[in-house]
Design a protein around this motif. Structure first.
Motif, mmCIF file in Angstrom:
data_model
loop_
_atom_site.group_PDB
_atom_site.id
_atom_site.type_symbol
_atom_site.label_atom_id
_atom_site.label_comp_id
_atom_site.label_asym_id
_atom_site.label_seq_id
_atom_site.Cartn_x
_atom_site.Cartn_y
_atom_site.Cartn_z
ATOM 1 N N PRO A 30 44.349 25.900 39.579
ATOM 2 C CA PRO A 30 44.671 27.326 39.753
ATOM 3 C C PRO A 30 44.854 28.023 38.415
ATOM 4 O O PRO A 30 45.361 27.429 37.455
ATOM 5 N N LYS A 31 44.426 29.262 38.365
ATOM 6 C CA LYS A 31 44.641 30.063 37.161
ATOM 7 C C LYS A 31 46.092 30.543 37.146
ATOM 8 O O LYS A 31 46.696 30.730 38.201
ATOM 9 N N ALA A 32 46.641 30.725 35.969
ATOM 10 C CA ALA A 32 48.024 31.185 35.831
ATOM 11 C C ALA A 32 48.021 32.532 35.111
ATOM 12 O O ALA A 32 47.810 32.602 33.898
ATOM 13 N N TYR A 33 48.218 33.589 35.887
ATOM 14 C CA TYR A 33 48.255 34.927 35.309
ATOM 15 C C TYR A 33 49.689 35.254 34.885
ATOM 16 O O TYR A 33 50.650 34.985 35.614
ATOM 17 N N THR A 34 49.828 35.854 33.711
ATOM 18 C CA THR A 34 51.149 36.178 33.178
ATOM 19 C C THR A 34 51.637 37.514 33.751
ATOM 20 O O THR A 34 50.857 38.278 34.335
ATOM 21 N N ASP A 185 44.842 33.515 44.042
ATOM 22 C CA ASP A 185 44.094 32.385 43.485
ATOM 23 C C ASP A 185 44.391 31.104 44.274
ATOM 24 O O ASP A 185 43.478 30.377 44.673
ATOM 25 N N LYS A 186 45.654 30.858 44.513
ATOM 26 C CA LYS A 186 46.037 29.625 45.217
ATOM 27 C C LYS A 186 45.609 29.658 46.682
ATOM 28 O O LYS A 186 45.225 28.636 47.256
ATOM 29 N N ALA A 187 45.649 30.844 47.293
ATOM 30 C CA ALA A 187 45.240 30.970 48.699
ATOM 31 C C ALA A 187 43.742 30.699 48.859
ATOM 32 O O ALA A 187 43.321 30.048 49.825
ATOM 33 N N VAL A 188 42.932 31.179 47.927
ATOM 34 C CA VAL A 188 41.480 30.968 47.986
ATOM 35 C C VAL A 188 41.161 29.482 47.869
ATOM 36 O O VAL A 188 40.332 28.944 48.617
ATOM 37 N N ARG A 189 41.819 28.794 46.960
ATOM 38 C CA ARG A 189 41.574 27.358 46.778
ATOM 39 C C ARG A 189 42.035 26.575 48.017
ATOM 40 O O ARG A 189 41.382 25.600 48.428
ATOM 41 N N TYR A 190 43.143 27.008 48.607
ATOM 42 C CA TYR A 190 43.652 26.342 49.813
ATOM 43 C C TYR A 190 42.662 26.505 50.971
ATOM 44 O O TYR A 190 42.325 25.530 51.657
ATOM 45 N N GLU A 221 52.634 28.442 37.786
ATOM 46 C CA GLU A 221 52.141 27.059 37.768
ATOM 47 C C GLU A 221 52.937 26.130 38.683
ATOM 48 O O GLU A 221 52.379 25.174 39.230
ATOM 49 N N ASP A 222 54.225 26.376 38.840
ATOM 50 C CA ASP A 222 55.067 25.486 39.650
ATOM 51 C C ASP A 222 55.033 25.813 41.135
ATOM 52 O O ASP A 222 55.609 25.092 41.945
#
Length: 356
Positions: A30-34, A185-190, A221-222
């Motif tokens: 996953p990408k980590a956007y600040t 991002d995390k939802a798309v990968r899931y 990230e966590d």
């Protein structure tokens, strides 16, 4: 591989069984956007899917991925895939019904299919095709950008304010309305890695990266995306349930009321049709709760949460719903929300009155 899949499909079709297959896809990291990132969730979707396809193309034994478009690649952010991975990109033109059917058919023949479109086209216009996809147990990932009044200037004809209410009629569709680029991002990968029909609904506007109370990315990230789990973004007394484009507005409401000595517990409901009754009841300890959404307030998370509470029979507080109660106006999203009286100031004032 395809011959085997076709043979299995014909065999199962004769016996009225839905053919399913094991998905083997490398979804990458996953990408980590600040918190400084200024990005819309649709761009986060495009970045995630491009990354997944890049990883997948490196290993030909992986499950194939196909992306279907209706002449909107630049708007739904699949244009990079169209340019760099044209072999998995299928341009259908302005044929939404055909595209919904074609992408669904591909998905039961061993292909993880993505159908990206505007909300009014990918959900409302193609409802019957999505219904048939659901009946046939497809493995389709419908990603609709431009949902809700967040579409603003496109006007009421393009403001899809029934995306949850419409697809909650279909028994097999999972619905994810992510809060920011990181959760998107995390939802798309899931969704890519899990068999079944998914709707991922995102707005048009840029969405701030949601932070915790220490100004760190909440979905960073966590954070591990779990389908159905709610996220407590701010702790407090009175629960305010929200999702998607309204999350930053809900946090603004929380700030306004904090100055008036009223504490809100802001809860992100990214998976509205999968709310767990036990978790829901554990979040409520007041005689009134609030829901806040960029959606028809009679068919969205407000009614879903009310149903869950009544079904469980444990707690039945009063519920005040904030959302669309009529067709909206054409204008910038913040202006439209104000005219609809769901801007942070209006909502804070109504919450204060309800509590009193």
């Amino acid at each position: 591989h395809y011959k085997k899949m076709r043979k299995e499909f014909r065999f199962n079709a004769k016996q009225h069984k839905i053919p399913k297959y094991e998905i083997s896809v490398n979804t990458g990291q996953p990408k980590a956007y600040t918190v400084e990132t200024k990005m819309d969730n649709r761009s986060a979707f495009g970045n995630a899917l491009t990354d997944i396809i890049q990883h997948n193309s490196l290993k030909k034994s992986n499950t194939p991925i196909a992306v279907f478009d209706c002449d909107l690649a630049g708007s739904v952010k699949t244009d990079k895939i169209k340019k760099e991975y044209s072999e998995v990109f299928f341009e259908s033109g302005i044929q939404e019904h055909h595209t919904a059917t074609c992408s669904g058919a591909a998905s039961v023949n061993g292909v993880v299919s993505f159908f990206a479109d505007f909300g009014v086209f990918g959900i409302d216009e193609t409802y019957n095709q999505q219904r048939l996809n659901d009946i046939n147990g497809t493995n389709l990932k419908v990603v609709t950008t431009h949902v809700g009044m967040d579409v603003g200037e496109d006007g009421k004809t393009h403001q899809c304010i029934d995306y949850i209410g419409t697809l909650r009629n279909l028994f097999g569709f999972k619905i994810i309305i992510p809060a920011d680029p990181n959760q998107t991002d995390k939802a798309v990968r899931y969704a890519t890695a899990n068999y079944g029909n998914f709707l991922i609904g995102v707005g048009r506007s840029k969405t701030p990266v949601i932070s915790d109370e220490n100004n760190k990315p909440f979905f960073g990230e966590d954070y591990n995306f779990e389908y159905g789990k709610m996220d407590i973004l701010r702790n407090g007394e009175y629960p305010l349930f929200t999702h998607g484009a309204m999350v930053p507005y809900a946090l603004e409401v929380q700030k306004i009321l904090k100055e008036k000595d009223v504490s809100l517990k802001v809860i992100n409901v990214s998976c509205p049709v999968a709310v767990d009754s036990k978790e829901l009841n554990s979040l409520i300890d007041t005689d009134v709760i609030f829901t806040y959404e960029d959606h028809n307030k009679y068919t969205g998370i407000g009614s879903l949460i009310a149903d869950k509470l009544l079904e469980s029979g444990e707690k039945c507080p009063g519920i005040v719903k904030f959302g669309a109660d009529k067709y909206a106006y054409s204008g910038k999203p913040a202006e439209v929300f104000k005219l609809m009286e769901i801007d942070p100031e209006s909502v804070a004032e109504k919450i204060l009155k309800s509590i009193k």
